[in-house]
Design a protein around this motif. Structure first.
Motif, mmCIF file in Angstrom:
data_model
loop_
_atom_site.group_PDB
_atom_site.id
_atom_site.type_symbol
_atom_site.label_atom_id
_atom_site.label_comp_id
_atom_site.label_asym_id
_atom_site.label_seq_id
_atom_site.Cartn_x
_atom_site.Cartn_y
_atom_site.Cartn_z
ATOM 1 N N ASP A 1 0.814 -1.222 0.000
ATOM 2 C CA ASP A 1 0.000 0.000 0.000
ATOM 3 C C ASP A 1 0.842 1.264 0.000
ATOM 4 O O ASP A 1 0.280 2.375 0.034
ATOM 5 N N ASP A 2 2.180 1.145 -0.022
ATOM 6 C CA ASP A 2 3.010 2.337 -0.199
ATOM 7 C C ASP A 2 2.767 2.923 -1.590
ATOM 8 O O ASP A 2 2.396 2.211 -2.531
ATOM 9 N N THR A 3 3.012 4.218 -1.719
ATOM 10 C CA THR A 3 2.929 4.848 -3.042
ATOM 11 C C THR A 3 4.092 4.372 -3.898
ATOM 12 O O THR A 3 5.246 4.395 -3.460
ATOM 13 N N ALA A 4 3.792 3.924 -5.103
ATOM 14 C CA ALA A 4 4.820 3.361 -5.989
ATOM 15 C C ALA A 4 5.238 4.396 -7.027
ATOM 16 O O ALA A 4 4.389 5.056 -7.642
ATOM 17 N N HIS A 5 6.563 4.527 -7.193
ATOM 18 C CA HIS A 5 7.100 5.465 -8.177
ATOM 19 C C HIS A 5 8.058 4.811 -9.157
ATOM 20 O O HIS A 5 8.449 5.443 -10.136
ATOM 21 N N GLU A 6 8.443 3.559 -8.901
ATOM 22 C CA GLU A 6 9.478 2.959 -9.734
ATOM 23 C C GLU A 6 9.329 1.443 -9.787
ATOM 24 O O GLU A 6 8.677 0.835 -8.945
ATOM 25 N N MET A 7 9.938 0.856 -10.821
ATOM 26 C CA MET A 7 10.012 -0.587 -10.978
ATOM 27 C C MET A 7 11.460 -1.016 -10.760
ATOM 28 O O MET A 7 12.391 -0.258 -11.055
ATOM 29 N N LEU A 8 11.656 -2.235 -10.244
ATOM 30 C CA LEU A 8 12.999 -2.701 -9.900
ATOM 31 C C LEU A 8 13.298 -4.013 -10.608
ATOM 32 O O LEU A 8 12.411 -4.845 -10.809
ATOM 33 N N LEU A 9 14.574 -4.203 -10.958
ATOM 34 C CA LEU A 9 15.057 -5.436 -11.563
ATOM 35 C C LEU A 9 16.170 -5.985 -10.682
ATOM 36 O O LEU A 9 17.183 -5.317 -10.445
ATOM 37 N N THR A 10 15.999 -7.211 -10.157
ATOM 38 C CA THR A 10 17.016 -7.803 -9.280
ATOM 39 C C THR A 10 18.235 -8.218 -10.107
ATOM 40 O O THR A 10 18.102 -8.807 -11.176
ATOM 41 N N VAL A 11 19.430 -7.913 -9.578
ATOM 42 C CA VAL A 11 20.682 -8.245 -10.265
ATOM 43 C C VAL A 11 21.460 -9.287 -9.471
ATOM 44 O O VAL A 11 21.903 -10.302 -9.997
ATOM 45 N N THR A 12 21.636 -9.029 -8.173
ATOM 46 C CA THR A 12 22.272 -10.001 -7.271
ATOM 47 C C THR A 12 21.450 -10.071 -5.996
ATOM 48 O O THR A 12 20.631 -9.208 -5.702
#
Length: 272
Positions: A162-173
């Motif tokens: 329920d936090d406000t979302a501003h970005e998408m993430l890509l896992t690297v390690t």
């Protein structure tokens, strides 16, 4: 003032009289070479046929075919056939301008040809990329130059439900845990993509770092720009979100089936 009004009225009357005179049927018939006192359907048809036959030239045929293709562009609903029809029409009008010695028409449609060819090439490349996206690899390597790096330590909370979302993430390690459903996300997985689609851009789950690692992030503003510019990513994003929703449905079905089995076992045990 009255004199001026009278002069204006006189000028308007002369204009209307001249226009009416020019639009008189008798004058139009005379211009067509017909006798106003002896007008028949056969005479009109024969005269129009004479005019048509007198104007059958190679240049006019080019203009006629070009006009047909330009009308076709108005009836075409998709861009590729529209561009093709427009280019064919331009080609015939170029031929008309060359044969008729009309420099303006020749230069105008000669200039339109490469413009339409360039737009057609862009559209074909777009279609090609979209088709490749439906059949090819959905690797996200090409997206990395648009992303920024961020490091996390074990125990860090990346974001909460329920936090406000501003970005998408890509896992690297590293490894990351979706706490609500106890699912681990290894390197190479996207996180936060559903927040891009939810109302008010709210997070749908809590993500915790369970093994030191780093991720790449991209803002939703940049993501939206790429989404509309790159059909390959647009299709991949639709596939990704559909897979995520199907996984959630399968997980819920498994939970429901497990609960039903537990209830049946409990009922059977109570009966015994």
């Amino acid at each position: 003032m009255v004199l001026g009004g009278a002069d204006l009225s006189t000028i308007l009357d002369r204009i209307l009289d001249t226009a009416a005179d020019n639009l008189r049927i008798a004058k139009i018939l005379l211009q067509l070479g017909l006798d106003p006192n002896n007008v028949t359907y056969d005479a009109i048809f024969n005269r129009l046929l004479e005019i048509f036959l007198a104007n059958i030239t190679l240049a006019n045929m080019f203009a006629l075919v070009g006009a047909i293709f330009f009308v076709a562009t108005l009836l075409t609903q998709t861009m590729v056939p529209l561009r093709v029809a427009n280019m064919v029409g331009c080609g015939f009008f170029v031929g008309f301008g060359a044969l008729a010695g009309d420099v303006k028409t020749f230069l105008l449609y000669l200039l339109l040809l490469p413009i339409n060819a360039f737009r057609l090439r862009q559209m074909l490349n777009l279609v090609k990329k979209a088709r490749a996206a439906t059949q090819g690899d959905t690797s996200m390597e090409w997206l990395k130059p648009f992303m920024t790096e961020r490091k996390y330590r074990k125990g860090d909370i990346l974001f909460k439900k329920d936090d406000t979302a501003h970005e998408m993430l890509l896992t690297v390690t590293g490894n990351f845990l979706v706490k609500e459903i106890s699912v681990e996300l290894p390197p190479g997985r996207l996180m936060g993509e559903l927040g891009f689609l939810t109302p008010n851009n709210r997070r749908t789950a809590t993500i915790e770092c369970i093994e030191d690692g780093h991720v790449l992030t991209i803002t939703y503003e940049k993501l939206l720009e790429i989404y509309f510019q790159n059909p390959q990513f647009g299709y991949y994003f639709l596939v990704l979100t559909s897979q995520r929703l199907l996984e959630n449905i399968a997980r819920l079905e498994a939970i429901v089936a497990k609960n039903q089995l537990a209830q049946q076992t409990a009922v059977a045990g109570g009966t015994n």
